[in-house]
Enzyme design. Structure first.
Site, PDB file in Angstrom:
ATOM      1  N   LYS A  17       0.852  -1.264  -0.130  1.00 14.52           N
ATOM      2  CA  LYS A  17      -0.030   0.053  -0.028  1.00 14.52           C
ATOM      3  C   LYS A  17       0.942   1.355  -0.065  1.00 14.52           C
ATOM      4  O   LYS A  17       1.784   1.244   0.507  1.00 14.52           O
ATOM      5  CB  LYS A  17      -1.199  -0.079   1.085  1.00 14.52           C
ATOM      6  CG  LYS A  17      -2.048  -0.939   0.983  1.00 14.52           C
ATOM      7  CD  LYS A  17      -3.517  -0.816   1.801  1.00 14.52           C
ATOM      8  CE  LYS A  17      -4.540  -1.678   1.303  1.00 14.52           C
ATOM      9  NZ  LYS A  17      -5.475  -1.661   2.265  1.00 14.52           N
ATOM     10  N   ARG A  64      -4.164  -9.684   4.984  1.00 15.91           N
ATOM     11  CA  ARG A  64      -4.507 -10.023   3.560  1.00 15.91           C
ATOM     12  C   ARG A  64      -3.266  -9.441   2.905  1.00 15.91           C
ATOM     13  O   ARG A  64      -2.490  -8.455   2.812  1.00 15.91           O
ATOM     14  CB  ARG A  64      -5.658  -9.065   3.060  1.00 15.91           C
ATOM     15  CG  ARG A  64      -6.109  -9.085   1.631  1.00 15.91           C
ATOM     16  CD  ARG A  64      -7.259  -7.933   1.500  1.00 15.91           C
ATOM     17  NE  ARG A  64      -7.814  -8.030   0.074  1.00 15.91           N
ATOM     18  CZ  ARG A  64      -7.042  -7.166  -0.875  1.00 15.91           C
ATOM     19  NH1 ARG A  64      -6.423  -6.501  -0.575  1.00 15.91           N
ATOM     20  NH2 ARG A  64      -7.580  -7.144  -2.167  1.00 15.91           N
TER      21      ARG A  64
HETATM   22  C1  7PJ Z   1      -8.338  -4.200   1.488  1.00 17.27           C
HETATM   23  C2  7PJ Z   1      -9.345  -4.890   0.919  1.00 17.27           C
HETATM   24  C3  7PJ Z   1      -8.197  -4.316   2.823  1.00 17.27           C
HETATM   25  C4  7PJ Z   1     -10.024  -5.654   2.860  1.00 17.27           C
HETATM   26  C5  7PJ Z   1      -8.261  -4.081  -0.966  1.00 17.27           C
HETATM   27  C6  7PJ Z   1      -5.493  -2.867  -2.045  1.00 17.27           C
HETATM   28  C7  7PJ Z   1      -6.541  -2.339  -2.232  1.00 17.27           C
HETATM   29  N1  7PJ Z   1     -10.160  -5.784   1.426  1.00 17.27           N
HETATM   30  N2  7PJ Z   1      -9.317  -4.944  -0.508  1.00 17.27           N
HETATM   31  N3  7PJ Z   1      -8.910  -5.038   3.304  1.00 17.27           N
HETATM   32  N4  7PJ Z   1      -7.620  -3.604   0.298  1.00 17.27           N
HETATM   33  N5  7PJ Z   1     -10.920  -6.410   3.552  1.00 17.27           N
HETATM   34  O1  7PJ Z   1      -5.286  -4.136  -2.000  1.00 17.27           O
HETATM   35  O2  7PJ Z   1      -4.296  -2.187  -2.020  1.00 17.27           O
HETATM   36  O3  7PJ Z   1      -7.206  -3.572   3.168  1.00 17.27           O
HETATM   37  S1  7PJ Z   1      -7.900  -3.347  -2.369  1.00 17.27           S
END
Ligand code: 7PJ
Length: 286
Positions: free
Chosen positions: A229, A263
């Site tokens: 990020k 994640r």
């Molecule tokens: C997240 C997400 C996060 C959850 C994305 C990226 C943007 N879902 N989807 N938490 N980020 N739950 O991967 O940078 O932080 S998309």
């Protein structure tokens, strides 16, 4: 301040009891424009092969997304999003032993994904008003990721403002748990996520990371997404391809602070950092 103790997560045929070794949620973006892996997995065989590799590397959940939610990303039509994600989920659901989550803003996509075999709805727009998506989650007995976002992806990074970001995110979680329960989604279906980078400045993200343990008092599993990020890039001056060490530091910190799901794009590396952190925690003396 507590840690998670005997907390159950129910996601259709899957059930987890926490604490347990933290789960890595491996990311597969079936999109042409996601900021870090956009375009790589648009073809079905490539997406499926990638997922099998992530599971091999130790992913405990697979998160499938067909619309980029990066800041300023353009919305995708429902038909196009369905075309991207449904075949991938259909093909994977039968052969994976780990749950599949669907990362979508649209109830119609969530419905099709659940029908195709997904077990968790990853809702980055949990600040929504319309209860349609929650009713689907309730009906399916699916898991539900309740992520905090200020605003909407197109504009969320323009000028995020909080009086106290940690308190406001905590209040959001409590209020949503109540609303979800009113819609038939049990507490035992919900995962909470502070939504790093979603309507937050670098300072806000650091404050949330620093206080992430405080959310364990809600007695739900916590999920954190930091992989690649931009706050890491802004803080450390690191290009997209050079942010893995920063993300791994966050992952180790988060697990030490009680986070149960991380994640990540880089699953093997994240698993190693987490297992190492857990081995040290098990021997912590002071
Ligand atoms: C997240 C997400 C996060 C959850 C994305 C990226 C943007 N879902 N989807 N938490 N980020 N739950 O991967 O940078 O932080 S998309």
């Amino acid at each position: 301040m507590g840690t998670i103790d005997k907390v159950k997560l129910r996601a259709r045929q899957f059930e987890f009891t926490f604490p347990r070794p933290a789960l890595v949620m491996g990311i597969v973006n079936v999109t042409p424009d996601s900021f870090s892996d956009g375009g790589r997995f648009l073809e079905l065989p490539a997406a499926v092969a990638h997922v099998l590799q992530l599971v091999e590397q130790g992913a405990g959940i697979i998160d499938v997304g067909g619309e980029s939610t990066r800041p300023g990303a353009l919305p995708v039509s429902e038909a196009e999003e369905l075309r991207r994600v449904v075949p991938v989920i259909e093909q994977l659901a039968g052969q994976l032993k780990v749950p599949i989550s669907i990362d979508t803003l649209k109830p119609g996509v969530a419905r099709a994904a659940l029908a195709a075999g997904a077990s968790i709805v990853n809702d980055v727009a949990a600040n929504r008003e319309d209860p349609a998506l929650w009713r689907l989650v309730a009906e399916a007995g699916a898991g539900y990721v309740c992520m905090h976002m200020q605003g909407r992806p197109q504009t969320m990074q323009v000028n995020p403002v909080y009086t106290d970001v940690v308190r406001e995110v905590g209040e959001f979680f409590s209020e949503r748990l109540k609303r979800l329960s009113d819609c038939g989604v049990g507490r035992d279906q919900v995962i909470l996520d502070p939504g790093i980078g979603f309507g937050k400045s670098v300072a806000h993200n650091l404050q949330l990371l620093g206080a992430v343990r405080s959310f364990t008092t809600l007695a739900r599993p916590l999920l954190l997404g930091v992989s690649r990020k931009s706050f890491i890039g802004k803080l450390l001056g690191a290009e997209l391809a050079a942010r893995l060490p920063g993300a791994l530091a966050c992952a180790g910190w988060a697990v030490a602070a009680g986070v149960q799901i991380v994640r990540a794009h880089d699953v093997a590396e994240t698993v190693q950092v987490i297992r190492m952190t857990e081995a040290i925690l098990a021997n912590q003396k002071v």
